[in-house]
Scaffold this motif. Structure first.
Motif, PDB file in Angstrom:
ATOM      1  N   MET A   1       7.676  -3.985  -2.464  1.00  0.00           N
ATOM      2  CA  MET A   1       6.684  -3.063  -1.923  1.00  0.00           C
ATOM      3  C   MET A   1       6.068  -2.209  -3.033  1.00  0.00           C
ATOM      4  SD  MET A   1       6.993  -0.372   1.268  1.00  0.00           S
ATOM      5  CE  MET A   1       8.149   0.741   0.480  1.00  0.00           C
ATOM      6  N   ASN A   2       6.889  -1.786  -3.996  1.00  0.00           N
ATOM      7  CA  ASN A   2       6.371  -0.979  -5.094  1.00  0.00           C
ATOM      8  C   ASN A   2       5.406  -1.772  -5.963  1.00  0.00           C
ATOM      9  OD1 ASN A   2       6.424   1.489  -6.771  1.00  0.00           O
ATOM     10  ND2 ASN A   2       7.369   0.152  -8.280  1.00  0.00           N
ATOM     11  N   SER A   3       5.737  -3.017  -6.256  1.00  0.00           N
ATOM     12  CA  SER A   3       4.846  -3.865  -7.044  1.00  0.00           C
ATOM     13  C   SER A   3       3.520  -4.085  -6.319  1.00  0.00           C
ATOM     14  CB  SER A   3       5.519  -5.213  -7.324  1.00  0.00           C
ATOM     15  OG  SER A   3       4.626  -6.110  -7.954  1.00  0.00           O
ATOM     16  N   LEU A   4       3.586  -4.335  -5.018  1.00  0.00           N
ATOM     17  CA  LEU A   4       2.381  -4.594  -4.236  1.00  0.00           C
ATOM     18  C   LEU A   4       1.512  -3.348  -4.104  1.00  0.00           C
ATOM     19  CD1 LEU A   4       4.080  -6.788  -1.496  1.00  0.00           C
ATOM     20  CD2 LEU A   4       2.350  -7.595  -3.107  1.00  0.00           C
ATOM     21  N   ARG A   5       2.129  -2.181  -3.943  1.00  0.00           N
ATOM     22  CA  ARG A   5       1.325  -0.956  -3.801  1.00  0.00           C
ATOM     23  C   ARG A   5       0.652  -0.602  -5.121  1.00  0.00           C
ATOM     24  NH1 ARG A   5       2.316   4.051  -6.846  1.00  0.00           N
ATOM     25  NH2 ARG A   5       4.484   3.941  -7.491  1.00  0.00           N
ATOM     26  N   LEU A   6       1.329  -0.880  -6.245  1.00  0.00           N
ATOM     27  CA  LEU A   6       0.734  -0.567  -7.544  1.00  0.00           C
ATOM     28  C   LEU A   6      -0.497  -1.417  -7.820  1.00  0.00           C
ATOM     29  CD1 LEU A   6       3.726   0.104  -9.946  1.00  0.00           C
ATOM     30  CD2 LEU A   6       1.634   1.454  -9.816  1.00  0.00           C
ATOM     31  N   GLU A   7      -0.408  -2.701  -7.574  1.00  0.00           N
ATOM     32  CA  GLU A   7      -1.557  -3.557  -7.866  1.00  0.00           C
ATOM     33  C   GLU A   7      -2.743  -3.249  -6.953  1.00  0.00           C
ATOM     34  OE1 GLU A   7       0.219  -7.396  -7.408  1.00  0.00           O
ATOM     35  OE2 GLU A   7      -0.259  -7.552  -5.267  1.00  0.00           O
ATOM     36  N   LYS A   8      -2.467  -2.621  -5.790  1.00  0.00           N
ATOM     37  CA  LYS A   8      -3.548  -2.192  -4.886  1.00  0.00           C
ATOM     38  C   LYS A   8      -4.075  -0.806  -5.249  1.00  0.00           C
ATOM     39  CE  LYS A   8      -2.712  -5.822  -2.229  1.00  0.00           C
ATOM     40  NZ  LYS A   8      -1.308  -6.178  -2.503  1.00  0.00           N
ATOM     41  N   GLY A   9      -3.453  -0.157  -6.246  1.00  0.00           N
ATOM     42  CA  GLY A   9      -3.911   1.168  -6.654  1.00  0.00           C
ATOM     43  C   GLY A   9      -3.429   2.288  -5.766  1.00  0.00           C
ATOM     44  N   PHE A  10      -2.377   2.066  -4.971  1.00  0.00           N
ATOM     45  CA  PHE A  10      -1.845   3.107  -4.103  1.00  0.00           C
ATOM     46  C   PHE A  10      -1.025   4.099  -4.930  1.00  0.00           C
ATOM     47  CE2 PHE A  10      -1.614   0.449   0.087  1.00  0.00           C
ATOM     48  CZ  PHE A  10      -3.001   0.283   0.040  1.00  0.00           C
ATOM     49  N   ARG A  11      -1.307   5.383  -4.758  1.00  0.00           N
ATOM     50  CA  ARG A  11      -0.523   6.416  -5.414  1.00  0.00           C
ATOM     51  C   ARG A  11       0.789   6.648  -4.669  1.00  0.00           C
ATOM     52  NH1 ARG A  11      -5.460   5.297  -7.356  1.00  0.00           N
ATOM     53  NH2 ARG A  11      -6.426   6.977  -8.572  1.00  0.00           N
ATOM     54  N   GLY A  12       1.789   7.082  -5.404  1.00  0.00           N
ATOM     55  CA  GLY A  12       3.071   7.404  -4.795  1.00  0.00           C
ATOM     56  C   GLY A  12       3.404   8.863  -4.992  1.00  0.00           C
ATOM     57  N   TRP A  13       3.853   9.539  -3.893  1.00  0.00           N
ATOM     58  CA  TRP A  13       4.257  10.926  -4.057  1.00  0.00           C
ATOM     59  C   TRP A  13       5.533  10.982  -4.886  1.00  0.00           C
ATOM     60  CZ3 TRP A  13       8.190  14.336  -3.570  1.00  0.00           C
ATOM     61  CH2 TRP A  13       7.837  15.683  -3.727  1.00  0.00           C
ATOM     62  N   GLY A  14       5.620  11.998  -5.755  1.00  0.00           N
ATOM     63  CA  GLY A  14       6.753  12.106  -6.661  1.00  0.00           C
ATOM     64  C   GLY A  14       6.496  11.434  -7.986  1.00  0.00           C
ATOM     65  N   ALA A  15       5.435  10.629  -8.052  1.00  0.00           N
ATOM     66  CA  ALA A  15       5.082   9.942  -9.298  1.00  0.00           C
ATOM     67  C   ALA A  15       3.655  10.318  -9.691  1.00  0.00           C
ATOM     68  CB  ALA A  15       5.220   8.424  -9.132  1.00  0.00           C
ATOM     69  N   GLU A  16       2.677   9.754  -8.989  1.00  0.00           N
ATOM     70  CA  GLU A  16       1.270  10.062  -9.292  1.00  0.00           C
ATOM     71  C   GLU A  16       0.854  11.438  -8.789  1.00  0.00           C
ATOM     72  OE1 GLU A  16       2.219   6.561 -10.353  1.00  0.00           O
ATOM     73  OE2 GLU A  16       2.063   6.637  -8.155  1.00  0.00           O
ATOM     74  N   MET A  17       1.569  11.958  -7.830  1.00  0.00           N
ATOM     75  CA  MET A  17       1.235  13.285  -7.282  1.00  0.00           C
ATOM     76  C   MET A  17       2.511  14.045  -6.991  1.00  0.00           C
ATOM     77  SD  MET A  17       0.079  11.990  -3.504  1.00  0.00           S
ATOM     78  CE  MET A  17       0.121  10.203  -3.382  1.00  0.00           C
ATOM     79  N   ASN A  18       2.504  15.316  -7.374  1.00  0.00           N
ATOM     80  CA  ASN A  18       3.632  16.204  -7.127  1.00  0.00           C
ATOM     81  C   ASN A  18       3.185  17.628  -7.425  1.00  0.00           C
ATOM     82  OD1 ASN A  18       3.709  16.436  -9.986  1.00  0.00           O
ATOM     83  ND2 ASN A  18       5.135  14.713 -10.116  1.00  0.00           N
ATOM     84  N   CYS A  19       4.127  18.523  -7.574  1.00  0.00           N
ATOM     85  CA  CYS A  19       3.775  19.928  -7.805  1.00  0.00           C
ATOM     86  C   CYS A  19       3.274  20.193  -9.222  1.00  0.00           C
ATOM     87  CB  CYS A  19       4.966  20.824  -7.483  1.00  0.00           C
ATOM     88  SG  CYS A  19       5.309  20.940  -5.716  1.00  0.00           S
ATOM     89  N   ASP A  20       3.156  19.152 -10.039  1.00  0.00           N
ATOM     90  CA  ASP A  20       2.548  19.280 -11.367  1.00  0.00           C
ATOM     91  C   ASP A  20       1.090  18.824 -11.380  1.00  0.00           C
ATOM     92  OD1 ASP A  20       4.877  20.230 -12.558  1.00  0.00           O
ATOM     93  OD2 ASP A  20       5.608  18.216 -12.993  1.00  0.00           O
ATOM     94  N   THR A  21       0.612  18.276 -10.264  1.00  0.00           N
ATOM     95  CA  THR A  21      -0.718  17.660 -10.265  1.00  0.00           C
ATOM     96  C   THR A  21      -1.549  18.184  -9.104  1.00  0.00           C
ATOM     97  OG1 THR A  21       0.037  15.800  -8.911  1.00  0.00           O
ATOM     98  CG2 THR A  21       0.200  15.530 -11.289  1.00  0.00           C
ATOM     99  N   ASN A  22      -2.856  18.179  -9.297  1.00  0.00           N
ATOM    100  CA  ASN A  22      -3.739  18.478  -8.178  1.00  0.00           C
ATOM    101  C   ASN A  22      -4.334  17.171  -7.654  1.00  0.00           C
ATOM    102  OD1 ASN A  22      -6.607  18.043  -9.212  1.00  0.00           O
ATOM    103  ND2 ASN A  22      -5.881  19.493 -10.762  1.00  0.00           N
TER     104      ASN A  22
END
Length: 862
Positions: A710-731
């Protein structure tokens, strides 16, 4: 060695139960030295910190320094009593994680200036430290850590044996292959540090009361606390549990069973060693990773402390059952030579001068462990304005940074940066006493084991958190552990190399994950998604509450969308799937690791805004199956009379259906990016639904897939993941989430004004999509990104795309380096691999492909 053994044997016959390393001076002017408080406590306080170890005193210091009035610290005995006073005092910039590096960095920088600020000596030594690698896999581990450190300010270097010997000339170099060197590391006197922090706290206005135990805690109707002591009751706006190995007892007062347990930790101090005394400079601290011990210079002698194996280490688990003995505070346990003798011999081999050293002290004291070795820092779900700063196995190095982190959070209303791995709400009712003890044993023994990516630890598993299909799947797959849940990572087939075989390179999971990705792209697969956090929100103010919490507009009845909760500064606190199941009734779905983290945020807003709603956590009652792939509709249609066609059941729609005779709430959504549905049902019906799916899909070759695919498939589709691409360090704007952020919606959602300002000022960095040229290694996230020999950013997550046959990663980069075609390098295991900024997504999602096909068909028809 005989001299050492004789010294050990003589010492272990002594009674260490009343032994102390230092005779403390009178800690404060509020008592007359006889342990009796001479004045009553205050009637009220903004914050009451309970516990006078280095962490609690640091928090009081930082709050007072930040300008908070009425900061009170209560200590049941003397400052430093518990674990602080007997600690070895090690300080290091190094941490294998990402966020805790910030804690360590701040602590060391604070220690460097604390004496000048307070006038109190702290006994801070900074000779540096070296982590010794004596096997090839350890060298890989050091390279792995270097790739995760270059984008931090932490000073850290991979050094050769020649440099190691220059820094530590007493080392036996026969097995040394490399070292990880942190200049500026060292050790500090814990007692002096705490007293300097206390002096600073008082200097800025905090009040510290020793010999003032908390005898009761009462939660008031307005969310404040009455803190009862023998010297009066304090009405506090918030309380912070910083009580070390008394944390469970304080938690019991308000109904919590904090998952902490004291561990016996031993270290040995030698008399003067002539070879050490003859040195011109202090030796750096060494950590022999294979020997599982640390060693440092102590005056003209040496101090070393081992971490025994899971089988030999000792828990003080009786304190969980019976409580800490009354009066225990500056006492120690009896030492045990047999437990540490293997490590003593390894230390003697690595540092031969130890063989002739005389031992003057063996210290065996309690330190507190949590199941995963990380502390519990922050506000606690389930009790408004109750905060924790507990579970510190390394409280000295954490003290400065944690005090600052919590002070900033308390003062501003949001965490200053992402530290979710230390969130106290990562634990729940599933953390039973047997689980806590099993994991603490494992974690203590794991202190110096190789830290692989995709690490799994198996003690204490499974917990009570197993899904309705666990028994069917447990022998067919490699299970992962997520917030207490067992969830398949990938599945085995005959002929596969099975079992947990960690590596810094591609290992036995790689082939099976590729097979599962192909299954979802070409056929139909089923995945257990039960660990998702699930909340039901309903009531007359539900619309108003969620419109305030979420930056997206609310979905209509029967519709689903992706929404984000933001902090006041416009950072991404959470990503949630929101479905309006009936008028005014919403089902919220969040990630497994953020269940109670998100629930606490929602509950706080409910209380602060006095919303008339009910919020019910349904996580353990609802099972979830994901069904994905181009043949998924055909399989589901066999089991229901509902029309599952594209025209009748559109993307992001939700409806209640009967599936194989079982009531199921079905959402047309899939985190793989392929045609798919998520099926929500009573956990008790999950097995029958799963079995019906597998039978119905027999002709379509239906099969299982796991979270790695699921992680490989979401990455190739450009899906962001909370805790990685977005968290309390990012807007959300720099994360590329603009589509989900409705700045023009009428509601004044949390973070809206901050985002408007961020947008007006313009972004300085943006998330970019990278393709990499690699061999047998793929990015995981948090690797350093280079351009023209300079560090320019970091990856956030990565994987191999089996569809595109390419390694992929997301990375945050300066705006001028985010253009398509930009050439960069990503550091993996000490090598910089070519990377290119690519247009995302690399593989179109199923809805996008469907729309594209319709447009093409329309064009042909015309």
């Amino acid at each position: 060695m005989s001299r050492v053994l004789n010294a050990f044997n003589a010492l272990i016959r002594r009674d260490f139960r009343r032994h102390t390393l230092r005779v403390p001076a009178r800690s404060l002017a509020t008592d007359d030295g006889d342990g009796v408080l001479r004045k009553c406590v205050k009637d009220s306080a903004e914050t009451v910190v309970i516990g006078g170890g280095c962490v609690g005193v640091s928090l009081a210091y930082h709050l007072a320094k930040a300008g908070q009035k009425d900061v009170v610290l209560l200590e049941k005995s003397e400052l430093t009593a518990g674990s602080t006073w007997h600690a070895a005092g090690l300080t290091t910039y190094y941490h294998p994680g990402i966020n805790l590096k910030k804690i360590h960095y701040y602590s060391i920088k604070m220690f460097e200036q604390l004496e000048a600020e307070t006038g109190q000596a702290v006994g801070f030594h900074q000779p540096g430290s070296i982590r010794i690698a004596s096997t090839p896999v350890r060298v890989d581990e050091l390279k792995y850590q270097m790739s995760r450190t270059h984008w931090h300010p932490t000073p850290q270097f991979l050094i050769e044996p020649e440099r190691i010997q220059q820094l530590f000339p007493l080392l036996n170099m026969n097995k040394v292959l490399a070292g990880l060197y942190n200049p500026g590391d060292g050790h500090i006197d814990p007692y002096s540090l705490t007293m300097a922090l206390a002096a600073g706290a008082r200097m800025y206005g905090a009040q510290i009361y020793p010999h003032t135990p908390v005898t009761g805690l009462t939660h008031t109707a307005d969310g404040r606390w009455d803190v009862q002591t023998p010297h009066g009751t304090i009405r506090a706006n918030r309380i912070v549990n910083a009580t070390g190995f008394w944390a469970r007892e304080l938690g019991h007062m308000i109904g919590f069973q904090h998952p902490t347990v004291p561990v016996h930790h031993q270290y040995v101090v030698t008399a003067t060693v002539p070879e050490v005394k003859a040195l011109e400079a202090e030796l750096p601290v060494i950590r022999d990773l294979e020997g599982s011990y640390y060693l440092r210079q102590e005056r003209d002698g040496l101090l070393f402390g081992p971490y025994e194996s899971e089988e030999k280490m000792v828990l003080q688990d009786s304190w969980i059952r019976d409580g800490v003995p009354p009066g225990f505070g500056k006492e120690l346990f009896e030492s045990d030579l047999d437990r540490i003798m293997d490590h003593v011999e390894m230390a003697m081999e690595m540092v031969p001068v130890l063989k002739n050293a005389d031992i003057i002290n063996i210290v065996s004291g309690p330190i507190t462990y949590t199941p995963d070795l990380l502390p519990m820092i922050g506000p606690h779900q389930g009790a408004r304005n109750y905060w924790t700063a507990i579970g510190f196995g390394y409280g000295i190095i954490h003290s400065g940074g944690v005090g600052k982190f919590l002070s900033d959070w308390i003062m501003s209303g949001e965490p200053p940066y992402d530290l979710i791995e230390c969130d106290p709400n990562r634990y729940g009712n599933w953390t039973t006493v047997p689980y806590v003890c099993a994991k603490a044993r494992e974690s203590y023994g794991f202190n110096n084991v190789v830290g692989y990516p995709k690490e799994e630890r198996f003690a204490g598993r499974p917990t009570s958190r197993v899904s309705g299909v666990y028994e069917l799947l447990k022998d067919k797959c490699s299970m992962g552990f997520h917030a207490g849940w067992e969830q398949p990572h990938y599945f085995y087939k005959p002929g596969d190399d099975i079992g947990y075989k960690p590596s810094f390179r591609r290992t036995n999971w790689f082939g099976p994950v590729g097979r599962e990705c192909k299954l979802v792209m070409e056929g139909v697969g089923v995945i257990d998604l039960s660990p998702f956090g699930k909340f039901m929100v309903k009531g007359e103010d539900s619309h108003r509450l969620l419109d305030r919490l979420f930056a997206n507009t609310l979905p209509k009845v029967g519709q689903t969308n992706i929404s984000h909760m933001l902090t006041p500064r416009g950072r991404v606190y959470a990503e949630v799937t929101v479905t309006q199941t009936a008028p005014g009734e919403f089902l919220l779905i969040t990630g497994s690791g953020s269940e109670l983290h998100d629930l606490r945020w929602i509950e706080r807003e409910v209380c602060d805004g006095d919303y008339r709603v009910s919020v019910c956590n349904m996580t353990d009652e609802i099972g979830v199956l994901g069904v994905a792939g181009p043949k998924s509709r055909k399989v589901l249609q066999k089991l229901t009379d509902e029309d599952m066609s594209d025209a009748a059941f559109r993307f992001l729609q939700c409806r209640s259906i009967q599936l194989a005779g079982v009531p199921v709430r079905s959402m047309r959504i899939s985190y793989t990016g392929e045609l798919g549905w998520e099926l929500y049902m009573d956990m008790r019906n999950m097995r029958s639904v799963y079995e019906a799916l597998m039978e119905a899909g027999h002709d379509e070759d239906i099969d299982n897939f796991g979270t790695y695919a699921m992680n490989s498939l979401r990455l190739e589709k450009g899906f962001r993941g909370w805790g990685a691409e977005m968290n309390c360090d990012t807007n959300p704007l720099e994360a590329g989430l603009d589509y989900f952020i409705k700045l023009n919606k009428p509601a004044d959602f949390v973070g809206k004004q901050a985002l408007l300002e961020i947008k007006a000022q313009g972004l300085r960095r943006r998330l970019a999509f990278l393709t990499l040229n690699t061999d047998d290694i793929d990015p995981e996230g948090n690797e350093t990104v280079w351009h023209n020999g300079q560090v320019v950013g970091n990856t956030t997550s990565g994987s191999y795309s089996f569809t595109a046959r390419q390694s992929l990663a997301f990375a945050y980069l300066p705006l001028h380096l985010t253009l398509e075609g930009q050439q960069l390098e990503v550091e993996l295991l000490g090598q910089r691999h070519p990377a290119t900024v690519a247009k995302e997504p690399l593989v179109l999602t199923e809805p996008s492909r469907t729309r594209q096909q319709r447009k093409s068909q329309t064009s042909r028809d015309l």
